[in-house]
Design an enzyme around this catalytic site. Structure first.
Site, PDB file in Angstrom:
ATOM      1  N   HIS A 135       7.501  -7.940  -3.843  1.00  0.00           N
ATOM      2  CA  HIS A 135       6.315  -8.355  -4.467  1.00  0.00           C
ATOM      3  C   HIS A 135       6.235  -9.569  -5.029  1.00  0.00           C
ATOM      4  O   HIS A 135       6.696  -9.608  -6.086  1.00  0.00           O
ATOM      5  CB  HIS A 135       5.835  -7.343  -5.316  1.00  0.00           C
ATOM      6  N   CYS A 147       4.975  -6.279   1.715  1.00  0.00           N
ATOM      7  CA  CYS A 147       5.770  -5.015   1.740  1.00  0.00           C
ATOM      8  C   CYS A 147       4.780  -4.081   2.916  1.00  0.00           C
ATOM      9  O   CYS A 147       5.182  -4.459   3.961  1.00  0.00           O
ATOM     10  CB  CYS A 147       5.474  -4.212   0.443  1.00  0.00           C
ATOM     11  N   TYR A 148       3.792  -3.321   2.493  1.00  0.00           N
ATOM     12  CA  TYR A 148       3.172  -2.637   3.570  1.00  0.00           C
ATOM     13  C   TYR A 148       2.749  -3.689   4.507  1.00  0.00           C
ATOM     14  O   TYR A 148       2.605  -3.282   5.770  1.00  0.00           O
ATOM     15  CB  TYR A 148       1.900  -1.719   3.001  1.00  0.00           C
ATOM     16  N   SER A 164     -26.216  -6.268 -26.061  1.00  0.00           N
ATOM     17  CA  SER A 164     -25.499  -5.426 -26.670  1.00  0.00           C
ATOM     18  C   SER A 164     -25.037  -4.226 -25.692  1.00  0.00           C
ATOM     19  O   SER A 164     -25.671  -3.969 -24.758  1.00  0.00           O
ATOM     20  CB  SER A 164     -26.172  -4.721 -28.047  1.00  0.00           C
ATOM     21  N   LYS A 206     -11.385 -11.612 -16.403  1.00  0.00           N
ATOM     22  CA  LYS A 206     -11.630 -11.756 -17.957  1.00  0.00           C
ATOM     23  C   LYS A 206     -10.957 -12.966 -18.488  1.00  0.00           C
ATOM     24  O   LYS A 206     -11.641 -13.723 -19.367  1.00  0.00           O
ATOM     25  CB  LYS A 206     -10.980 -10.630 -18.754  1.00  0.00           C
ATOM     26  N   ASP A 264     -21.987   2.792 -20.682  1.00  0.00           N
ATOM     27  CA  ASP A 264     -20.606   2.578 -20.314  1.00  0.00           C
ATOM     28  C   ASP A 264     -20.576   3.649 -19.065  1.00  0.00           C
ATOM     29  O   ASP A 264     -21.481   4.174 -18.749  1.00  0.00           O
ATOM     30  CB  ASP A 264     -19.507   2.741 -21.169  1.00  0.00           C
ATOM     31  N   GLU A 299       3.580 -11.151  -6.592  1.00  0.00           N
ATOM     32  CA  GLU A 299       2.645 -11.336  -7.251  1.00  0.00           C
ATOM     33  C   GLU A 299       2.930 -10.635  -8.645  1.00  0.00           C
ATOM     34  O   GLU A 299       1.800 -10.946  -9.536  1.00  0.00           O
ATOM     35  CB  GLU A 299       1.468 -10.526  -6.958  1.00  0.00           C
ATOM     36  N   GLY A 304       0.843  -1.282  -0.194  1.00  0.00           N
ATOM     37  CA  GLY A 304      -0.068   0.186   0.249  1.00  0.00           C
ATOM     38  C   GLY A 304       0.739   1.329  -0.078  1.00  0.00           C
ATOM     39  O   GLY A 304       2.001   1.305   0.352  1.00  0.00           O
TER      40      GLY A 304
HETATM   41  N1  GLN Z   1       4.591   2.626   1.420  1.00  0.00           N
HETATM   42  C1  GLN Z   1       5.428   1.733   2.076  1.00  0.00           C
HETATM   43  C2  GLN Z   1       6.726   1.866   1.677  1.00  0.00           C
HETATM   44  O1  GLN Z   1       7.044   2.824   0.875  1.00  0.00           O
HETATM   45  C3  GLN Z   1       4.593   0.432   1.358  1.00  0.00           C
HETATM   46  C4  GLN Z   1       5.082   0.226   0.023  1.00  0.00           C
HETATM   47  C5  GLN Z   1       4.436  -0.903  -0.542  1.00  0.00           C
HETATM   48  O2  GLN Z   1       3.609  -1.545   0.039  1.00  0.00           O
HETATM   49  N2  GLN Z   1       4.724  -1.230  -1.806  1.00  0.00           N
HETATM   50  O3  GLN Z   1       7.610   1.258   2.133  1.00  0.00           O
END
Ligand code: GLN
Length: 557
Positions: free
Chosen positions: A180, A88-89, A235, A413, A239, A182, A61
């Site tokens: 990360h 991360c966060y 159809s 999707k 949007d 993911e 985050g």
């Molecule tokens: N904001 C936090 C940082 O800068 C976490 C970043 C993140 O979750 N990608 O370390």
């Protein structure tokens, strides 16, 4: 009925979203390995959750855990007795809740590639790194860092810049990683998520489209009951701009989860399998469809898929209303609004002539729409709880007391494409490029007239046909021909002509959020250009659009 909602019948990993732009990818990666996963905002209270997850992932985050007002997870999730992984966060949150001094602003930010070395304990790496190479490439994006190892934890992996790049609790299944897993830039990230979900949480890998279809058909039957009737638009036409929901990252473009004809065919087929001719499909011709589009949809729905279909030709009404309108947003709003009027009138007729009351309205919401509406965007922003693609459902629900049925709500999707294949919808239809609701109206720049739509339509047909012949269709994310109504001078058959310009656009993209122009061979474009100028009256020039997204959008208006 409750038992067929996916999180009640499949082992589910809950992803709590702290607002990272990658959160949905965690869910996706898990589903790719047949583990069902759902995302909820980080503000979710455990006490309000009606189902029990097999494991919990705290996403990344943009906030800093130590800042006032930054979001925090409900501590009750740590008492649930299921494994937790912080990314991360999420990692910083795990450390910070144990001691406020554990996380600080780093002196150097770390974005991009890093080399992670897994720590060995008595010759073994931690379970989270099972089967992975000891030294792995990972992708980082952070400015804050762990400066202390939280109490009860040990380090299971480090990088040059992050002493605590991966940590695990010594006796409980609580993990944190600074990188990360993911994103594709962490090549072994999928395996790591599998280690967590399957190896550590013990989740079954049972999520598959064939399983889903069987359960969904049963769910629809139970929901609609023995006499209920369902109505659905097949159809586009509506949007997000109609509902006043303007998304600056995707102005004018389809979201990954937007309704397009391919999705609609699959929905219609699914509903027909579930309730037969108590499903009523309505196709509104807005006069801005592609060449033979209405015939194609009619043929596929009625003949190939045996679906109950009403076609409404409202092309004149649409074209009359578009007369004199140059503004792209006003064009879209008019088309969306008109579409709702026509659809509503048709709904009343169908209701009058069908045997049971029409109680349900079918909507093609996909998971990216749901995610967009629930993802955590910031402590000060309200979190939307309901979302729909264009206001049509609101009007029908309010005016006619219709209830919403959204069979694809949990799907991405690519999962919808797989669903289409399982429902025996031809590969050609399953793989079709997205097509916007307002159709060619936003591919004719400025005022729309029948003549201009015809030119764009013919040019598009030639372009797409040649792309298919060249075997390039499936490599391209979206391709079309648009009409620029400015005129240029040309010479044809020794005569001076003063005619319109066709713009060709084709893009390579994964998710329609960013795109690059497709690199056609030069000769191919020359051939397309020659055919269009020869065959489409009123056109004397053809140009190829080389703009990436951003700054360009995929569509023209
Ligand atoms: N904001 C936090 C940082 O800068 C976490 C970043 C993140 O979750 N990608 O370390």
């Amino acid at each position: 009925m409750a038992d067929v909602i996916p999180h009640n019948s499949f082992d589910t990993i809950l992803v709590l979203d702290f607002g990272s732009q990658y959160t949905h990818l965690i869910t996706r990666r898990l589903r790719e390995i047949n583990v069902y996963s759902e995302m909820l905002p980080c503000t979710q209270k455990l006490a309000e959750l009606t189902w029990k997850p097999k494991g919990i992932i705290l996403s990344g985050g943009p906030y800093s855990v130590y800042e006032e007002g930054s979001p925090h997870v409900d501590p009750a999730f740590f008492e649930l007795g299921v494994p937790v992984l912080g990314i991360c966060y999420g990692l910083q949150e795990i450390a910070h809740r144990l001691h406020a001094d554990n996380v600080v602003a780093g002196t150097s930010r770390e974005y991009g590639h890093a080399d992670l070395k897994a720590t060995r304990f008595g010759g073994h790496v931690d379970k989270l790194f099972d089967g992975l190479e000891d030294a792995m490439t990972v992708w980082m994006s952070h400015g804050d860092k762990l400066c202390n190892l939280p109490e009860g934890f040990h380090t299971i992996g480090e990088t040059q810049n992050s002493e605590f790049a991966a940590i695990a609790h010594k006796s409980e299944p609580v993990y944190g990683i600074q990188f990360h897993p993911e994103v594709t830039h962490t090549p072994q990230g999928g395996q790591l998520l599998k280690n967590f979900a399957v190896g550590i949480c013990g989740a079954d890998q049972k999520w598959s489209m064939s399983e889903f279809i069987g359960r969904e058909i049963k769910r629809i039957r139970d929901l609609v009951g023995p006499t209920g009737q369902v109505l659905g638009a097949v159809s586009g036409g509506v949007d997000s701009t109609v509902a006043g929901k303007f998304n600056p990252t995707r102005p004018g473009d389809l979201t990954e989860g937007s309704l397009d004809i391919q999705i609609v065919l699959e929905l219609a087929k699914l509903l027909t399998e579930a309730i037969g001719d108590r499903f009523h499909a309505v196709l509104v011709d807005n006069g801005c469809m592609r060449l033979n589009e209405c015939e194609l949809v009619k043929d596929v729905l009625e003949k190939q898929l045996g679906i109950n279909l009403t076609v409404v030709d409202a092309s004149e009404e649409f074209l009359a209303g578009l007369k004199g309108e140059n503004d792209p947003e006003k064009k879209r709003k008019f088309i969306g609004g008109k579409f709702i009027d026509v659809f509503e009138a048709e709904a009343r007729k169908i209701e009058a002539s069908s045997n049971g009351k029409v109680e349900w309205f079918l909507q093609g919401t996909l998971y990216p729409d749901v995610i967009e509406s629930i993802s955590f965007k910031g402590p000060s922003q309200t979190i939307k709880t309901h979302h729909n693609v264009g206001g049509i459902a609101e009007r029908l629900m309010a005016g006619h007391g219709l209830k919403l049925i959204e069979p694809l709500r949990e799907l991405f999707k690519d999962e919808v494409r797989e669903l289409g294949r399982q429902l025996n919808i031809s590969e050609e239809l399953v793989g079709r490029h997205p097509f916007p609701g307002p159709g060619l109206a936003i591919r004719v720049l400025g005022e729309v007239t029948k003549e201009k739509v015809d030119m764009a339509r013919k040019a598009d047909h030639i372009f797409i046909g040649m792309i298919r012949e060249a075997g390039l269709y499936n490599e391209i994310g979206q391709a079309y021909a648009a009409l620029d109504p400015s005129r240029a001078v040309g010479v044809m058959g020794d005569k001076r002509v003063y005619a319109n310009i066709i713009l060709l656009r084709a893009i390579s993209t994964k998710d329609f959020m960013t795109a690059t122009p497709y690199p056609f061979p030069y000769e191919f474009l020359t051939k397309v250009s020659t055919r269009i100028v020869n065959e489409v009256e009123g056109v004397c020039r053809v140009a190829y659009d080389f703009t990436s997204k951003p700054p360009g959008t995929i569509e023209m208006e």
